[in-house]
Design a protein around this motif. Structure first.
Motif, PDB file in Angstrom:
ATOM      1  N   LEU A  97      38.135  40.935  35.980  1.00 23.73           N
ATOM      2  CA  LEU A  97      37.381  40.878  37.226  1.00 23.73           C
ATOM      3  C   LEU A  97      38.252  40.015  38.137  1.00 23.73           C
ATOM      4  CD1 LEU A  97      34.863  41.214  39.017  1.00 23.73           C
ATOM      5  CD2 LEU A  97      33.964  39.136  37.968  1.00 23.73           C
ATOM      6  N   THR A 147      40.842  44.536  40.938  1.00 23.47           N
ATOM      7  CA  THR A 147      40.177  44.635  39.635  1.00 23.47           C
ATOM      8  C   THR A 147      40.542  45.947  38.953  1.00 23.47           C
ATOM      9  OG1 THR A 147      38.342  43.230  40.337  1.00 23.47           O
ATOM     10  CG2 THR A 147      37.940  44.680  38.463  1.00 23.47           C
ATOM     11  N   SER A 148      40.472  47.046  39.701  1.00 24.27           N
ATOM     12  CA  SER A 148      40.807  48.357  39.125  1.00 24.27           C
ATOM     13  C   SER A 148      42.260  48.397  38.673  1.00 24.27           C
ATOM     14  CB  SER A 148      40.548  49.465  40.149  1.00 24.27           C
ATOM     15  OG  SER A 148      39.178  49.564  40.421  1.00 24.27           O
ATOM     16  N   THR A 186      34.436  39.619  45.258  1.00 16.33           N
ATOM     17  CA  THR A 186      34.955  40.565  44.277  1.00 16.33           C
ATOM     18  C   THR A 186      35.945  41.492  44.971  1.00 16.33           C
ATOM     19  OG1 THR A 186      33.019  41.972  44.662  1.00 16.33           O
ATOM     20  CG2 THR A 186      32.950  40.555  42.730  1.00 16.33           C
ATOM     21  N   ASP A 187      37.055  41.744  44.330  1.00 16.25           N
ATOM     22  CA  ASP A 187      38.113  42.585  44.885  1.00 16.25           C
ATOM     23  C   ASP A 187      38.216  43.846  44.036  1.00 16.25           C
ATOM     24  OD1 ASP A 187      40.650  43.748  45.574  1.00 16.25           O
ATOM     25  OD2 ASP A 187      41.171  41.826  46.513  1.00 16.25           O
ATOM     26  N   ARG A 188      37.639  44.913  44.537  1.00 21.12           N
ATOM     27  CA  ARG A 188      37.552  46.154  43.777  1.00 21.12           C
ATOM     28  C   ARG A 188      38.935  46.740  43.470  1.00 21.12           C
ATOM     29  NH1 ARG A 188      33.754  51.322  45.214  1.00 21.12           N
ATOM     30  NH2 ARG A 188      34.688  52.726  43.722  1.00 21.12           N
ATOM     31  N   GLU A 189      39.814  46.749  44.461  1.00 22.97           N
ATOM     32  CA  GLU A 189      41.134  47.348  44.263  1.00 22.97           C
ATOM     33  C   GLU A 189      41.961  46.581  43.233  1.00 22.97           C
ATOM     34  OE1 GLU A 189      43.273  48.084  47.879  1.00 22.97           O
ATOM     35  OE2 GLU A 189      41.486  48.888  48.862  1.00 22.97           O
ATOM     36  N   LEU A 232      35.187  51.361  38.828  1.00 25.42           N
ATOM     37  CA  LEU A 232      35.005  52.071  40.092  1.00 25.42           C
ATOM     38  C   LEU A 232      33.652  51.813  40.731  1.00 25.42           C
ATOM     39  CD1 LEU A 232      36.644  55.453  39.058  1.00 25.42           C
ATOM     40  CD2 LEU A 232      37.666  53.546  40.298  1.00 25.42           C
ATOM     41  N   ASN A 233      32.669  51.419  39.947  1.00 28.04           N
ATOM     42  CA  ASN A 233      31.314  51.241  40.477  1.00 28.04           C
ATOM     43  C   ASN A 233      30.977  49.784  40.748  1.00 28.04           C
ATOM     44  OD1 ASN A 233      30.779  53.996  40.358  1.00 28.04           O
ATOM     45  ND2 ASN A 233      30.256  53.857  38.197  1.00 28.04           N
ATOM     46  N   MET A 234      31.994  48.957  40.935  1.00 29.82           N
ATOM     47  CA  MET A 234      31.750  47.532  41.155  1.00 29.82           C
ATOM     48  C   MET A 234      31.252  47.325  42.581  1.00 29.82           C
ATOM     49  SD  MET A 234      34.399  44.406  40.557  1.00 29.82           S
ATOM     50  CE  MET A 234      35.428  44.830  41.933  1.00 29.82           C
ATOM     51  N   ARG A 235      30.122  46.658  42.704  1.00 33.37           N
ATOM     52  CA  ARG A 235      29.583  46.423  44.044  1.00 33.37           C
ATOM     53  C   ARG A 235      30.162  45.141  44.617  1.00 33.37           C
ATOM     54  NH1 ARG A 235      24.888  42.881  44.147  1.00 33.37           N
ATOM     55  NH2 ARG A 235      24.469  42.178  42.043  1.00 33.37           N
ATOM     56  N   PRO A 236      30.280  45.086  45.940  1.00 32.05           N
ATOM     57  CA  PRO A 236      30.787  43.845  46.553  1.00 32.05           C
ATOM     58  C   PRO A 236      29.828  42.688  46.271  1.00 32.05           C
ATOM     59  CG  PRO A 236      30.546  45.604  48.183  1.00 32.05           C
ATOM     60  CD  PRO A 236      29.942  46.082  46.911  1.00 32.05           C
TER      61      PRO A 236
END
Length: 143
Positions: free
Chosen positions: A137, A55-56, A50-53, A68-72
């Motif tokens: 996502l 995705t945001s 998962t790529d938080r940046e 913002l609360n996505m866990r790896p």
């Protein structure tokens, strides 16, 4: 602990490390696509993170709030349709099935729960998954 037990423990640890490394295959690099392009299942097989940046950013660009609360989370999509997850990137467990339907619909079927459909596309080697609400996502290839 005597030498024999120490040697056995070292050999076991080495064998586990080799088996973990042997399970990961080189992912096939997918060309950039737009929604509606026909995708090959070979593009999806491999290890994903998962790529938080991304995705945001994708969600903000689409007019949604950034996640913002996505866990790896580490995903492994296997060629036989198995979908595995890992929170560490080392030990994977079966999570369900995956399949590509139509041109670009990725269907994830959890062992327990309803299937989730995503419209899939690739950009700069990242996999963009868009759900029915238009939220993204984004997964990046990881080894």
């Amino acid at each position: 602990m005597n030498k024999t037990n120490s040697l056995r423990l070292a050999c076991l640890a080495f064998a586990l490390l080799l088996s973990a490394c042997a399970g990961s295959k080189k992912m096939m690099e997918a060309p950039d696509t737009v929604p509606g392009d026909k995708l090959s299942e070979a593009y999806l097989v491999g290890n994903w993170c998962t790529d938080r940046e991304l995705t945001s950013k994708a969600n903000r660009d689409a007019g949604h709030s950034g996640m913002l609360n996505m866990r790896p989370l580490f995903w492994r999509l296997k060629q036989d349709g198995e979908w595995q997850v890992s929170s560490s990137g080392w030990l994977y467990e079966n999570h369900g099935k995956w399949s590509l339907r139509g041109l670009d619909n990725l269907v994830l079927e959890r062992s327990k729960g309803e299937p989730v459909n995503y419209q899939a596309s690739f950009k700069d080697l990242a996999l963009y998954l868009k759900n029915e609400e238009g939220e993204f996502l984004v997964l990046s290839g990881c080894e």
